[in-house]
Design a protein around this motif. Structure first.
Motif, PDB file in Angstrom:
ATOM      1  N   GLN A 223      39.559  51.873  39.725  1.00  0.00           N
ATOM      2  CA  GLN A 223      40.680  52.686  39.242  1.00  0.00           C
ATOM      3  C   GLN A 223      41.990  52.346  39.959  1.00  0.00           C
ATOM      4  N   GLY A 224      41.909  51.808  41.157  1.00  0.00           N
ATOM      5  CA  GLY A 224      43.118  51.358  41.842  1.00  0.00           C
ATOM      6  C   GLY A 224      43.795  50.219  41.085  1.00  0.00           C
ATOM      7  N   VAL A 225      42.995  49.307  40.527  1.00  0.00           N
ATOM      8  CA  VAL A 225      43.539  48.216  39.715  1.00  0.00           C
ATOM      9  C   VAL A 225      44.206  48.776  38.467  1.00  0.00           C
ATOM     10  N   VAL A 226      43.550  49.728  37.834  1.00  0.00           N
ATOM     11  CA  VAL A 226      44.108  50.356  36.629  1.00  0.00           C
ATOM     12  C   VAL A 226      45.460  50.995  36.946  1.00  0.00           C
ATOM     13  N   ARG A 227      45.537  51.699  38.058  1.00  0.00           N
ATOM     14  CA  ARG A 227      46.790  52.348  38.445  1.00  0.00           C
ATOM     15  C   ARG A 227      47.882  51.318  38.721  1.00  0.00           C
ATOM     16  N   ASP A 228      47.526  50.253  39.445  1.00  0.00           N
ATOM     17  CA  ASP A 228      48.502  49.216  39.760  1.00  0.00           C
ATOM     18  C   ASP A 228      49.084  48.584  38.496  1.00  0.00           C
ATOM     19  N   MET A 229      48.289  48.519  37.438  1.00  0.00           N
ATOM     20  CA  MET A 229      48.710  47.911  36.180  1.00  0.00           C
ATOM     21  C   MET A 229      49.197  48.959  35.181  1.00  0.00           C
ATOM     22  N   ASN A 230      49.558  50.135  35.693  1.00  0.00           N
ATOM     23  CA  ASN A 230      50.081  51.214  34.845  1.00  0.00           C
ATOM     24  C   ASN A 230      49.164  51.534  33.667  1.00  0.00           C
ATOM     25  N   GLY A 231      47.864  51.471  33.959  1.00  0.00           N
ATOM     26  CA  GLY A 231      46.874  51.829  32.943  1.00  0.00           C
ATOM     27  C   GLY A 231      46.562  50.737  31.949  1.00  0.00           C
ATOM     28  N   LYS A 232      47.163  49.534  32.137  1.00  0.00           N
ATOM     29  CA  LYS A 232      46.981  48.472  31.149  1.00  0.00           C
ATOM     30  C   LYS A 232      46.662  47.125  31.808  1.00  0.00           C
ATOM     31  N   PRO A 233      45.492  47.008  32.436  1.00  0.00           N
ATOM     32  CA  PRO A 233      45.103  45.701  32.974  1.00  0.00           C
ATOM     33  C   PRO A 233      45.076  44.654  31.860  1.00  0.00           C
ATOM     34  N   ILE A 234      45.495  43.448  32.187  1.00  0.00           N
ATOM     35  CA  ILE A 234      45.540  42.394  31.170  1.00  0.00           C
ATOM     36  C   ILE A 234      44.155  41.757  31.004  1.00  0.00           C
ATOM     37  N   HIS A 235      44.053  40.871  30.039  1.00  0.00           N
ATOM     38  CA  HIS A 235      42.752  40.332  29.653  1.00  0.00           C
ATOM     39  C   HIS A 235      42.000  39.660  30.794  1.00  0.00           C
ATOM     40  N   VAL A 236      42.725  38.932  31.649  1.00  0.00           N
ATOM     41  CA  VAL A 236      42.021  38.242  32.732  1.00  0.00           C
ATOM     42  C   VAL A 236      41.438  39.240  33.729  1.00  0.00           C
ATOM     43  N   HIS A 237      42.119  40.361  33.933  1.00  0.00           N
ATOM     44  CA  HIS A 237      41.561  41.403  34.804  1.00  0.00           C
ATOM     45  C   HIS A 237      40.339  42.040  34.145  1.00  0.00           C
ATOM     46  N   GLN A 238      40.403  42.211  32.851  1.00  0.00           N
ATOM     47  CA  GLN A 238      39.265  42.782  32.125  1.00  0.00           C
ATOM     48  C   GLN A 238      38.062  41.838  32.165  1.00  0.00           C
ATOM     49  N   LEU A 239      38.335  40.543  32.144  1.00  0.00           N
ATOM     50  CA  LEU A 239      37.241  39.576  32.286  1.00  0.00           C
ATOM     51  C   LEU A 239      36.606  39.701  33.667  1.00  0.00           C
ATOM     52  N   MET A 240      37.432  39.756  34.708  1.00  0.00           N
ATOM     53  CA  MET A 240      36.917  39.829  36.075  1.00  0.00           C
ATOM     54  C   MET A 240      36.237  41.166  36.364  1.00  0.00           C
ATOM     55  N   ALA A 241      36.554  42.180  35.557  1.00  0.00           N
ATOM     56  CA  ALA A 241      35.926  43.493  35.753  1.00  0.00           C
ATOM     57  C   ALA A 241      34.430  43.453  35.515  1.00  0.00           C
ATOM     58  N   ASN A 242      33.922  42.370  34.916  1.00  0.00           N
ATOM     59  CA  ASN A 242      32.478  42.201  34.801  1.00  0.00           C
ATOM     60  C   ASN A 242      31.822  42.022  36.159  1.00  0.00           C
ATOM     61  N   ASN A 243      32.646  41.750  37.173  1.00  0.00           N
ATOM     62  CA  ASN A 243      32.177  41.684  38.560  1.00  0.00           C
ATOM     63  C   ASN A 243      33.114  42.573  39.379  1.00  0.00           C
ATOM     64  N   PRO A 244      32.893  43.892  39.382  1.00  0.00           N
ATOM     65  CA  PRO A 244      33.815  44.811  40.051  1.00  0.00           C
ATOM     66  C   PRO A 244      34.059  44.500  41.521  1.00  0.00           C
ATOM     67  N   THR A 245      33.028  44.103  42.231  1.00  0.00           N
ATOM     68  CA  THR A 245      33.185  43.791  43.654  1.00  0.00           C
ATOM     69  C   THR A 245      34.140  42.627  43.850  1.00  0.00           C
ATOM     70  N   LEU A 246      34.012  41.613  43.012  1.00  0.00           N
ATOM     71  CA  LEU A 246      34.907  40.460  43.081  1.00  0.00           C
ATOM     72  C   LEU A 246      36.337  40.865  42.756  1.00  0.00           C
ATOM     73  N   LEU A 247      36.529  41.618  41.677  1.00  0.00           N
ATOM     74  CA  LEU A 247      37.883  42.013  41.284  1.00  0.00           C
ATOM     75  C   LEU A 247      38.564  42.816  42.386  1.00  0.00           C
ATOM     76  N   ASN A 248      37.840  43.744  42.993  1.00  0.00           N
ATOM     77  CA  ASN A 248      38.416  44.529  44.085  1.00  0.00           C
ATOM     78  C   ASN A 248      38.775  43.655  45.282  1.00  0.00           C
ATOM     79  N   ALA A 249      37.875  42.744  45.638  1.00  0.00           N
ATOM     80  CA  ALA A 249      38.111  41.873  46.795  1.00  0.00           C
ATOM     81  C   ALA A 249      39.289  40.940  46.547  1.00  0.00           C
ATOM     82  N   TRP A 250      39.475  40.554  45.330  1.00  0.00           N
ATOM     83  CA  TRP A 250      40.499  39.582  44.935  1.00  0.00           C
ATOM     84  C   TRP A 250      41.869  40.221  44.774  1.00  0.00           C
ATOM     85  N   TRP A 251      41.945  41.531  44.594  1.00  0.00           N
ATOM     86  CA  TRP A 251      43.160  42.177  44.116  1.00  0.00           C
ATOM     87  C   TRP A 251      44.357  42.009  45.059  1.00  0.00           C
TER      88      TRP A 251
END
Length: 210
Positions: free
Chosen positions: A23-51
């Motif tokens: 949800q921190g990523v969602v907030r940072d993107m004003n509720g609209k993560p782009i497609h590449v973030h949505q792709l990486m969300a298939n690995n939440p741990t990776l997306l958080n570590a990468w952010w």
């Protein structure tokens, strides 16, 4: 075989299916993560570590946004990653690059219209991609324009966008709608792929000469 086939069809994950930890990523993107973030969300741990690394890189780190975008655009051409290119044409235009600057990134051979600083930066990216490090000659040239911290950011930002390009090229992504509208008439997937293929041939010729 089944597992490999499924891996080839990984799709961007709608934010409605994201776990609470993202949800921190969602907030940072004003509720609209782009497609590449949505792709990486298939690995939440990776997306958080990468952010945090993403936030540093997309702002250009110590390079600032204009030079950071030149690094990213050059990586996109080397990697022939259309989503990455289109997204950063949009960002580049919003941070001081002209349309002419951006389209000249597609030429492997750097013309005289580049400043010494910009040309040194682009050639450093080329060498990082091809040789996985900077030679003393290229390192000396770029150090006339950039600090040690800035050179580290060149290396780091190109590495991060190589990672993203590999994901994009593995699973494919459509441009986000707002990006597609912003770059309409400036670039398109077909012309980019043609230019990137020409770039690759020019790079090969130069490597053979060297």
């Amino acid at each position: 075989m089944t597992e490999q086939l499924e891996a080839r069809h990984v799709a961007p994950l709608p934010t409605s299916l994201w776990p609470e930890e993202l949800q921190g990523v969602v907030r940072d993107m004003n509720g609209k993560p782009i497609h590449v973030h949505q792709l990486m969300a298939n690995n939440p741990t990776l997306l958080n570590a990468w952010w945090n690394f993403r936030n540093h890189s997309v702002d250009g780190g110590t390079l600032g946004k204009r030079l950071g975008e030149l690094v990213i655009l050059r990586v996109s051409v080397h990697m022939q990653a259309w989503y990455e290119w289109g997204s950063h044409v949009d960002r580049g235009l919003r941070c001081g690059l002209t349309q002419q600057d951006i389209l000249r990134v597609l030429d492997y051979n750097l013309d005289e219209n580049w400043s010494n600083k910009d040309a040194s930066l682009l050639r450093a990216v080329d060498e990082l991609i091809v040789n996985h490090g900077l030679s003393p000659e290229v390192g000396q040239r770029i150090s006339q324009h950039l600090s040690t911290a800035q050179i580290m950011d060149v290396i780091a930002i190109q590495g991060m966008y190589v990672i993203l390009a590999c994901m994009i090229n593995t699973w494919g992504l459509a441009l986000d709608n707002h990006v597609a509208k912003a770059i309409e008439g400036i670039t398109d997937e077909t012309s980019f792929k043609d230019a990137a293929a020409k770039f690759a041939k020019e790079k090969l010729v130069n490597l053979q000469v060297e």
